[in-house]
Structure formats: structure tokens, C-alpha cells
Enzyme design. Structure first.
Site, PDB file in Angstrom:
ATOM      1  N   LYS A  38       0.807  -1.161  -0.057  1.00  0.00           N
ATOM      2  CA  LYS A  38       0.124  -0.139  -0.047  1.00  0.00           C
ATOM      3  C   LYS A  38       0.804   1.153   0.077  1.00  0.00           C
ATOM      4  O   LYS A  38       1.376   1.577   1.117  1.00  0.00           O
ATOM      5  CB  LYS A  38      -0.937  -0.167   1.310  1.00  0.00           C
ATOM      6  CG  LYS A  38      -1.954   1.334   1.475  1.00  0.00           C
ATOM      7  CD  LYS A  38      -3.231   1.132   0.768  1.00  0.00           C
ATOM      8  CE  LYS A  38      -3.856   2.488   1.004  1.00  0.00           C
ATOM      9  NZ  LYS A  38      -5.087   2.688   0.206  1.00  0.00           N
ATOM     10  N   ASP A  53      -5.123   0.203   6.472  1.00  0.00           N
ATOM     11  CA  ASP A  53      -5.306  -0.868   5.199  1.00  0.00           C
ATOM     12  C   ASP A  53      -3.977  -1.742   5.173  1.00  0.00           C
ATOM     13  O   ASP A  53      -4.142  -2.940   5.000  1.00  0.00           O
ATOM     14  CB  ASP A  53      -5.473   0.315   3.929  1.00  0.00           C
ATOM     15  CG  ASP A  53      -6.626   0.541   3.584  1.00  0.00           C
ATOM     16  OD1 ASP A  53      -7.578   0.519   4.359  1.00  0.00           O
ATOM     17  OD2 ASP A  53      -6.712   1.493   2.780  1.00  0.00           O
ATOM     18  N   GLU A 114      -2.145  -1.928  -3.472  1.00  0.00           N
ATOM     19  CA  GLU A 114      -3.372  -1.274  -3.284  1.00  0.00           C
ATOM     20  C   GLU A 114      -3.251   0.151  -3.642  1.00  0.00           C
ATOM     21  O   GLU A 114      -2.347   0.822  -2.891  1.00  0.00           O
ATOM     22  CB  GLU A 114      -4.108  -1.586  -2.082  1.00  0.00           C
ATOM     23  CG  GLU A 114      -5.548  -0.789  -2.094  1.00  0.00           C
ATOM     24  CD  GLU A 114      -6.191  -0.420  -0.582  1.00  0.00           C
ATOM     25  OE1 GLU A 114      -5.891  -1.384   0.305  1.00  0.00           O
ATOM     26  OE2 GLU A 114      -7.012   0.273  -0.430  1.00  0.00           O
ATOM     27  N   GLY A 117      -7.506   6.036  -3.182  1.00  0.00           N
ATOM     28  CA  GLY A 117      -8.310   6.834  -3.710  1.00  0.00           C
ATOM     29  C   GLY A 117      -8.793   6.358  -5.105  1.00  0.00           C
ATOM     30  O   GLY A 117      -8.534   5.156  -5.490  1.00  0.00           O
TER      31      GLY A 117
HETATM   32  N1  LIG Z   1     -19.122  -5.658   0.167  1.00  0.00           N
HETATM   33  C1  LIG Z   1     -19.132  -4.793   1.060  1.00  0.00           C
HETATM   34  N2  LIG Z   1     -20.078  -4.775   2.125  1.00  0.00           N
HETATM   35  C2  LIG Z   1     -20.021  -4.020   3.302  1.00  0.00           C
HETATM   36  N3  LIG Z   1     -19.157  -3.232   3.688  1.00  0.00           N
HETATM   37  C3  LIG Z   1     -18.249  -2.984   2.923  1.00  0.00           C
HETATM   38  C4  LIG Z   1     -17.846  -3.731   1.386  1.00  0.00           C
HETATM   39  N4  LIG Z   1     -16.964  -3.388   0.780  1.00  0.00           N
HETATM   40  C5  LIG Z   1     -16.406  -2.413   1.734  1.00  0.00           C
HETATM   41  N5  LIG Z   1     -16.949  -2.093   2.401  1.00  0.00           N
HETATM   42  C6  LIG Z   1     -16.712  -1.352   3.836  1.00  0.00           C
HETATM   43  O1  LIG Z   1     -16.674   0.022   3.090  1.00  0.00           O
HETATM   44  C7  LIG Z   1     -15.566   0.759   3.657  1.00  0.00           C
HETATM   45  C8  LIG Z   1     -14.745   1.185   2.499  1.00  0.00           C
HETATM   46  O2  LIG Z   1     -14.078  -0.190   1.837  1.00  0.00           O
HETATM   47  P1  LIG Z   1     -12.563  -0.411   1.606  1.00  0.00           P
HETATM   48  O3  LIG Z   1     -11.684   0.272   2.771  1.00  0.00           O
HETATM   49  O4  LIG Z   1     -12.451  -1.618   1.099  1.00  0.00           O
HETATM   50  O5  LIG Z   1     -12.525   0.884   0.408  1.00  0.00           O
HETATM   51  P2  LIG Z   1     -11.201   1.604  -0.165  1.00  0.00           P
HETATM   52  O6  LIG Z   1     -11.436   1.708  -1.740  1.00  0.00           O
HETATM   53  O7  LIG Z   1     -10.084   0.451   0.124  1.00  0.00           O
HETATM   54  O8  LIG Z   1     -10.843   2.821   0.436  1.00  0.00           O
HETATM   55  P3  LIG Z   1      -9.462   3.805   0.595  1.00  0.00           P
HETATM   56  O9  LIG Z   1      -9.720   4.754  -0.489  1.00  0.00           O
HETATM   57  O10 LIG Z   1      -9.980   4.463   1.895  1.00  0.00           O
HETATM   58  O11 LIG Z   1      -8.317   2.646   0.581  1.00  0.00           O
HETATM   59  C9  LIG Z   1     -14.750  -0.102   4.883  1.00  0.00           C
HETATM   60  O12 LIG Z   1     -15.513   0.432   6.071  1.00  0.00           O
HETATM   61  C10 LIG Z   1     -15.331  -1.633   4.228  1.00  0.00           C
HETATM   62  O13 LIG Z   1     -15.262  -2.417   5.364  1.00  0.00           O
HETATM   63 MG   LIG Z   2      -8.110   0.981   1.231  1.00  0.00          MG
END
Ligand SMILES: Nc1ncnc2c1ncn2[C@@H]1O[C@H](COP(=O)(O)OP(=O)(O)OP(=O)(O)O)[C@@H](O)[C@H]1O
Ligand SMILES: [Mg+2]
Length: 234
Positions: A38, A53, A114, A117
Site C-alpha cells: 500500500k 489498510d 493497493e 483513492g
Molecule cells: N461489500 C461490502 N459490504 C459491506 N461493507 C463494505 C463492502 N466493501 C467495503 N465495505 C466497507 O466500506 C468501507 C470502504 O471499503 P474499503 O476500505 O475496502 O475501500 P477502499 O477503496 O480501500 O478505500 P480507501 O480509498 O480508503 O483505501 C470499509 O469500511 C469496508 O469495510
Molecule cells: Mg483501502
């Protein structure tokens, strides 16, 4: 060239970490030696220790690499990395990220990286994910929301990657909220009809989206076939 995937989001909070972590654990279960990275993580001020993350990815991949290798740049503020770095007076070097990636990729034949954003957020004063992905040389898996608005975001992301010659391995649509409207039902087919790229699958809304067994179970069920096809072609 390393084998693996760079996980690009159509936006922040679309589920990149869920998909990256789930993929890493899925590959671990098939006995692949998989590393994670990351390169940039923002918003640490609003996260508890152990809830980043970086931490989730490392625990899903079951790796013991140094946190500084997996996550070379971290920022307290919830901002695009390039903006957070400028405000914190930190100079970001892609060369440093490249060195750390090389170290990890020597240790782990498969790498899951990863992004931070969406695709075109500033990572430095003059660079975005486009330059970073080109430097690392990994194909991209695009993760987008399932909800209304995703057709535009997903297609823009794909067009942009294609326009600079970055290979896209596939698309995953993720249901991040429990409501299912007609948009959630229609969007996968519409997106698949607009591109020849492979829609790997649709992830459902999960009550416990940070539970490793729940996450890997759903990744296996919904994306397993596409992942096997990707591994064979990589
Ligand atoms: N399929 C899902 N069902 C329920 N909650 C989810 C699902 N996918 C993601 N989330 C929740 O939504 C939030 C954002 O997901 P995630 O952290 O994976 O996004 P991201 O794209 O990695 O964000 P960032 O840009 O901050 O890295 C987290 O709290 C995660 O647990
Ligand atoms: Mg993330």
C-alpha cells in the site's frame, strides 16, 4: 516483470482493501507466496492502530515484512497523498517506492498493490497512479461501486488506463451499501456491454466486511473462476 495486480479504485471507499485483502488470502490458501503493498495511506488520524489498510493487507497475506516496506508513505490527514504530503512537508519519491517494491517482489513471486483513492488523485506534485502503475509494471484490476454513478466512473477509469497503454485484467463491482435499487441490478450487465474487458464478478453487501473468513469466502465464490483464469494467463 513481477506477477500480480495493482488494485485501482474508481473512487475512495469503493472496496479496494476488501478486494486486495481477499485476493491475497485467497492466493495464500492456494499456497501462493503473495506479498502486499500500500504505497500511500492517508487518514491515519481517524484510524485506530491495527485498523489501517496496511495492517489488514499484511494480515490477510500473512506476511511479516516491515511496515515501512509495505507502506512507504503514510499521512495523518484524510487527503489525496500528494496534497497530504505537501501539507506535511514530506517529499515523495517514486524511486523509493520502486526500490521497496523490488525488495518485496523478490521475496514474494506474487504481488498485490493497493492504490489510494481513485485513479487520477495526485500522489506527488506532478504524478498520479498512472506513472506509479507504469513504473511497477503490474496489470490493473479496477474496483468500482455497484450503485448509481458507477457506469460513468468505471468507464472513465478504464478509458484513461487504456489511453496510456496500461493493461487492465478485469473489473470488480462491489455493493458497499445494503440497499438494492434497479441501478444495482442493471449496472453489471450495462458495464459488460460497454467493454470487452472481463467483469470478474459482483461482490454482495457484507455485514462483516473485515472478517477474513467472510471476505475470502465471498472472493472465492464470486471471483474464484476469474482469478484462476488470471493466474493461468499471468
Ligand atoms: N461489500 C461490502 N459490504 C459491506 N461493507 C463494505 C463492502 N466493501 C467495503 N465495505 C466497507 O466500506 C468501507 C470502504 O471499503 P474499503 O476500505 O475496502 O475501500 P477502499 O477503496 O480501500 O478505500 P480507501 O480509498 O480508503 O483505501 C470499509 O469500511 C469496508 O469495510
Ligand atoms: Mg483501502
Amino acid at each position: 516483470m513481477s506477477r500480480g495486480l495493482f488494485i485501482v479504485g474508481t473512487d475512495t471507499d469503493v472496496g479496494k482493501t476488501l478486494v486486495a485483502g481477499g485476493l491475497a488470502r485467497f492466493l495464500r490458501r492456494q499456497n501462493y507466496n503473495v506479498g502486499v503493498m500500500k504505497p500511500f495511506e492517508s487518514g491515519l488520524a481517524r484510524r485506530k492502530e491495527g485498523e489501517t489498510d496496511t495492517h489488514f493487507l499484511m494480515s490477510m497475506a500473512e506476511v511479516k515484512d516491515a511496515c515501512e516496506e509495505v507502506n512507504p508513505y503514510r499521512f495523518q490527514e484524510s487527503l489525496a497523498p500528494g496534497v497530504a504530503a505537501a501539507r506535511a512537508g514530506i517529499e515523495v519519491s517514486f524511486k523509493e517506492i520502486g526500490k521497496k517494491f523490488e525488495i518485496l517482489a523478490k521475496r514474494h513471486p506474487w504481488m498485490i498493490v493497493e492504490g489510494a483513492g481513485g485513479l487520477i488523485v495526485p500522489l506527488t506534485s506532478h504524478e498520479t497512479h498512472l506513472e506509479l502503475i507504469k513504473m511497477l509494471g503490474l496489470p490493473v484490476l479496477v474496483v468500482g461501486r455497484l450503485s448509481l454513478g458507477t457506469i460513468n466512473h468505471t468507464m472513465l477509469t478504464i478509458h484513461c488506463l487504456k489511453s496510456v497503454g496500461i493493461p487492465v485484467a478485469g473489473i470488480v463491482l462491489n455493493q458497499t451499501s445494503p440497499e438494492v435499487t434497479v441501478a444495482e441490478e442493471a449496472n453489471p450487465q450495462v458495464i459488460q456491454s460497454m467493454t470487452s474487458l472481463s467483469l470478474w464478478g459482483v461482490l454482495p453487501y457484507l455485514k462483516d466486511s473485515r472478517d477474513p473468513d467472510v471476505v475470502v469466502g465471498v472472493i472465492q465464490e464470486r471471483l474464484g473462476d476469474a482469478i484462476y483464469r488470471f493466474i493461468q494467463s499471468a
